[in-house]
Scaffold this motif. Structure first.
Motif, PDB file in Angstrom:
ATOM      1  N   ASP A 239       0.815  -1.207   0.000  1.00 27.07           N
ATOM      2  CA  ASP A 239       0.000   0.000   0.000  1.00 27.07           C
ATOM      3  C   ASP A 239       0.853   1.263   0.000  1.00 27.07           C
ATOM      4  O   ASP A 239       0.366   2.363  -0.096  1.00 27.07           O
ATOM      5  CB  ASP A 239      -0.931   0.006   1.214  1.00 27.07           C
ATOM      6  CG  ASP A 239      -0.146  -0.113   2.494  1.00 27.07           C
ATOM      7  OD1 ASP A 239       1.025  -0.543   2.429  1.00 27.07           O
ATOM      8  OD2 ASP A 239      -0.690   0.208   3.551  1.00 27.07           O
ATOM      9  N   ARG A 240       2.170   1.063   0.141  1.00 24.71           N
ATOM     10  CA  ARG A 240       3.046   2.231   0.174  1.00 24.71           C
ATOM     11  C   ARG A 240       3.765   2.379  -1.149  1.00 24.71           C
ATOM     12  O   ARG A 240       4.197   3.462  -1.508  1.00 24.71           O
ATOM     13  CB  ARG A 240       4.089   2.021   1.292  1.00 24.71           C
ATOM     14  CG  ARG A 240       4.418   3.274   2.086  1.00 24.71           C
ATOM     15  CD  ARG A 240       5.632   3.029   2.944  1.00 24.71           C
ATOM     16  NE  ARG A 240       6.852   3.258   2.206  1.00 24.71           N
ATOM     17  CZ  ARG A 240       8.017   2.674   2.458  1.00 24.71           C
ATOM     18  NH1 ARG A 240       8.124   1.790   3.407  1.00 24.71           N
ATOM     19  NH2 ARG A 240       9.077   2.959   1.750  1.00 24.71           N
TER      20      ARG A 240
ATOM     21  N   SER B 176       1.276  18.714   5.677  1.00 24.48           N
ATOM     22  CA  SER B 176       2.230  17.604   5.633  1.00 24.48           C
ATOM     23  C   SER B 176       3.457  18.018   4.828  1.00 24.48           C
ATOM     24  O   SER B 176       4.580  17.587   5.102  1.00 24.48           O
ATOM     25  CB  SER B 176       1.568  16.362   5.045  1.00 24.48           C
ATOM     26  OG  SER B 176       1.270  16.572   3.688  1.00 24.48           O
TER      27      SER B 176
ATOM     28  N   TYR C 180       0.694  13.717  13.968  1.00 22.95           N
ATOM     29  CA  TYR C 180      -0.020  12.520  13.542  1.00 22.95           C
ATOM     30  C   TYR C 180      -1.399  12.817  12.967  1.00 22.95           C
ATOM     31  O   TYR C 180      -2.073  11.931  12.477  1.00 22.95           O
ATOM     32  CB  TYR C 180      -0.124  11.513  14.693  1.00 22.95           C
ATOM     33  CG  TYR C 180       1.195  10.829  14.931  1.00 22.95           C
ATOM     34  CD1 TYR C 180       1.488   9.625  14.321  1.00 22.95           C
ATOM     35  CD2 TYR C 180       2.176  11.423  15.723  1.00 22.95           C
ATOM     36  CE1 TYR C 180       2.706   9.009  14.515  1.00 22.95           C
ATOM     37  CE2 TYR C 180       3.394  10.814  15.922  1.00 22.95           C
ATOM     38  CZ  TYR C 180       3.653   9.612  15.314  1.00 22.95           C
ATOM     39  OH  TYR C 180       4.873   9.004  15.504  1.00 22.95           O
ATOM     40  N   TRP C 181      -1.773  14.065  13.085  1.00 24.19           N
ATOM     41  CA  TRP C 181      -3.012  14.402  12.388  1.00 24.19           C
ATOM     42  C   TRP C 181      -2.692  14.596  10.899  1.00 24.19           C
ATOM     43  O   TRP C 181      -3.516  14.340  10.035  1.00 24.19           O
ATOM     44  CB  TRP C 181      -3.626  15.682  12.974  1.00 24.19           C
ATOM     45  CG  TRP C 181      -5.040  15.830  12.540  1.00 24.19           C
ATOM     46  CD1 TRP C 181      -6.147  15.335  13.152  1.00 24.19           C
ATOM     47  CD2 TRP C 181      -5.488  16.465  11.347  1.00 24.19           C
ATOM     48  NE1 TRP C 181      -7.253  15.615  12.412  1.00 24.19           N
ATOM     49  CE2 TRP C 181      -6.891  16.310  11.295  1.00 24.19           C
ATOM     50  CE3 TRP C 181      -4.857  17.141  10.304  1.00 24.19           C
ATOM     51  CZ2 TRP C 181      -7.663  16.816  10.261  1.00 24.19           C
ATOM     52  CZ3 TRP C 181      -5.628  17.640   9.258  1.00 24.19           C
ATOM     53  CH2 TRP C 181      -7.024  17.480   9.254  1.00 24.19           C
ATOM     54  N   HIS C 182      -1.450  14.980  10.630  1.00 24.09           N
ATOM     55  CA  HIS C 182      -1.058  15.280   9.251  1.00 24.09           C
ATOM     56  C   HIS C 182      -0.401  14.103   8.538  1.00 24.09           C
ATOM     57  O   HIS C 182      -0.433  14.030   7.311  1.00 24.09           O
ATOM     58  CB  HIS C 182      -0.112  16.481   9.226  1.00 24.09           C
ATOM     59  CG  HIS C 182      -0.734  17.726   9.764  1.00 24.09           C
ATOM     60  ND1 HIS C 182      -1.503  18.563   9.001  1.00 24.09           N
ATOM     61  CD2 HIS C 182      -0.728  18.265  11.007  1.00 24.09           C
ATOM     62  CE1 HIS C 182      -1.935  19.575   9.743  1.00 24.09           C
ATOM     63  NE2 HIS C 182      -1.475  19.419  10.962  1.00 24.09           N
ATOM     64  N   MET C 183       0.226  13.218   9.299  1.00 27.92           N
ATOM     65  CA  MET C 183       0.875  12.068   8.683  1.00 27.92           C
ATOM     66  C   MET C 183       0.519  10.801   9.449  1.00 27.92           C
ATOM     67  O   MET C 183       0.353  10.835  10.664  1.00 27.92           O
ATOM     68  CB  MET C 183       2.395  12.213   8.684  1.00 27.92           C
ATOM     69  CG  MET C 183       2.900  13.618   8.924  1.00 27.92           C
ATOM     70  SD  MET C 183       4.479  13.887   8.126  1.00 27.92           S
ATOM     71  CE  MET C 183       4.016  13.852   6.411  1.00 27.92           C
ATOM     72  N   LYS C 184       0.465   9.703   8.689  1.00 27.41           N
ATOM     73  CA  LYS C 184       0.058   8.437   9.305  1.00 27.41           C
ATOM     74  C   LYS C 184       1.094   7.989  10.336  1.00 27.41           C
ATOM     75  O   LYS C 184       0.759   7.586  11.435  1.00 27.41           O
ATOM     76  CB  LYS C 184      -0.117   7.377   8.221  1.00 27.41           C
ATOM     77  CG  LYS C 184      -1.036   6.247   8.622  1.00 27.41           C
ATOM     78  CD  LYS C 184      -1.567   5.503   7.418  1.00 27.41           C
ATOM     79  CE  LYS C 184      -0.791   4.244   7.121  1.00 27.41           C
ATOM     80  NZ  LYS C 184       0.322   4.281   6.192  1.00 27.41           N
ATOM     81  N   ASN C 185       2.340   8.056   9.981  1.00 24.73           N
ATOM     82  CA  ASN C 185       3.395   7.626  10.894  1.00 24.73           C
ATOM     83  C   ASN C 185       4.736   8.162  10.415  1.00 24.73           C
ATOM     84  O   ASN C 185       4.804   8.904   9.446  1.00 24.73           O
ATOM     85  CB  ASN C 185       3.426   6.094  10.996  1.00 24.73           C
ATOM     86  CG  ASN C 185       3.482   5.466   9.616  1.00 24.73           C
ATOM     87  OD1 ASN C 185       4.097   6.005   8.703  1.00 24.73           O
ATOM     88  ND2 ASN C 185       2.821   4.337   9.465  1.00 24.73           N
TER      89      ASN C 185
ATOM     90  N   GLU D 198       5.830   7.540   6.795  1.00 24.32           N
ATOM     91  CA  GLU D 198       5.218   8.431   5.816  1.00 24.32           C
ATOM     92  C   GLU D 198       5.966   9.762   5.773  1.00 24.32           C
ATOM     93  O   GLU D 198       6.120  10.371   4.706  1.00 24.32           O
ATOM     94  CB  GLU D 198       3.742   8.653   6.165  1.00 24.32           C
ATOM     95  CG  GLU D 198       2.987   9.368   5.073  1.00 24.32           C
ATOM     96  CD  GLU D 198       1.488   9.396   5.351  1.00 24.32           C
ATOM     97  OE1 GLU D 198       0.888   8.302   5.426  1.00 24.32           O
ATOM     98  OE2 GLU D 198       0.908  10.488   5.502  1.00 24.32           O
TER      99      GLU D 198
END
Lengths: 216, 216
Positions: free
Chosen positions: A158-159, B5, B41-46, B49
């Motif tokens: 998925d990445r 992001s 973490y609101w802007h990026m999944k982890n 990312e």
DNA sequence: TGAGAACCTCTAACTAAGTTAGAGATAACC
DNA sequence: GGTTATCTCTAACTTAGTTAGAGGTTCTCA
């Protein structure tokens, strides 16, 4: 088997194939060795030292047992075989190229290999300084190529954009779309060797007794 | 400045020069942005990312504003300039090459650059499939070379064997000891470009209308 | 042979980093 | 004017690297 820093680095390399570099924790490694994590710290200063030892082992494994070119073997063929062999060693371990990248090994068999390469190139007619600048090209190419290859293999589906069909906008980027298959096809061995031959063709133009049209 | 992001990845790249990749934590980055870590973490999944976004930004920055070769410019010169430019972008950020390695960017300006390279090579007489296999050699070489260079720059002095005078055993390894200065000298720019020219010389032998002695 | 040193492993625990839960604040929308 | 979407916060959880320091074993040497 006795626990030594060498044995630990060895086990760490093999653990890579199960857990990958990101999954390689001191606890996982310790469990693999049937031991508790803090035990490892008696043998190694810290994790960085472990990673260095792994890289060193990798370099040594690639260099091990290398022989000078045979009578009937050109220096180009010999270098191709050497690079292919290096690459195969990196591929043997998941994330192998990332582990090896940017590490410096002074392992005897590594230095011996460097010496052998330089000698072979000088015998082929290279100036020492030219040889010294030329052969790292092959190593850097090998590392760069294999890092990318292993990243592609290891990326989550998925990445990884290429997992979803290499869809390039054929309207705006016709050439890129056209060769996407060539670029990211399965036969990475062939792609790698194709690049190698480009480099070796180039190197041939830098021999002292140059016959061809070396640029400039 | 608004937090996006993109802005985060940008700040992360710039934070690299202060803390390096290993020192780049979500908390440090958050502080740099005047914000608390969980906000990110609101802007990026982890974090992965984030790293991907950084690599993407780096690729885009290198590709930005590239133009087709000028009238008076050979495709070789143009490719040298492109590679030098890529490398300079990587060098602009500590650990830049490590960040960029193995990442895949589909940023418009990156795909546009690939398209431009392919077009230039085809105009120069390369078969599409040949062009597609040849140009990555330059990229992989650039990444490999720069990773090593930056690793050398970033290594702690007590960890880096080359910091302590490049002492190779001149008895057993005379050639290696002799060229150690060439291999690890200060002028990495010159070394890099030397390798580049080898590759380009090699590529010249793979044009369809070949005149020289392209090997087999 | 026995005392001490060197060697090696353990349990317990600390610190720091990635991450999640969920509460609040602000701005946008109807 | 209330509701929703957007964004940030505090608190806290989990895991990983690492340290402290207590055993236990083996080796050394008087």
């Amino acid at each position: 088997m006795k626990l030594t820093s060498d044995a630990i680095a060895h086990a760490a390399l093999h653990a890579l194939n199960e857990v990958g570099l990101d999954g390689l924790t001191m606890r996982v490694l310790a469990k693999e060795l049937g031991v508790q994590a803090p035990t490892l710290y008696w043998h190694m200063k810290n994790k960085q030292e472990l990673l260095d030892a792994m890289a060193d082992l990798l370099a040594a494994e690639a260099a091990e047992g290398l022989e000078a070119p045979r009578r009937d073997e050109s220096w180009q063929e010999w270098l191709v075989a050497l690079a292919v062999r290096n690459r195969r060693t990196l591929l043997r371990y998941r994330d192998g190229a990332r582990v090896a990248a940017g590490a410096y090994s002074r392992h005897p068999s590594v230095v011996r290999t460097i010496e052998l390469i330089l000698r072979t190139l000088q015998d082929a007619g290279f100036e020492p300084a030219t040889a010294a600048r030329a052969f790292p090209v092959i190593l850097h190419y090998t590392i760069g190529f294999t890092i990318e290859e292993q990243a592609r293999a290891g990326a989550d589906y998925d990445r990884n954009p290429y997992a979803e069909g290499l869809a390039f906008d054929a309207e705006r980027f016709p050439l890129t779309a056209g060769v996407a298959g060539d670029l990211y096809n399965e036969d990475t061995d062939a792609n790698f060797e194709y690049g190698l031959r480009i480099i070796l063709t180039g190197m041939s133009g830098f021999v002292v007794q140059r016959l061809g049209k070396a640029q400039e």
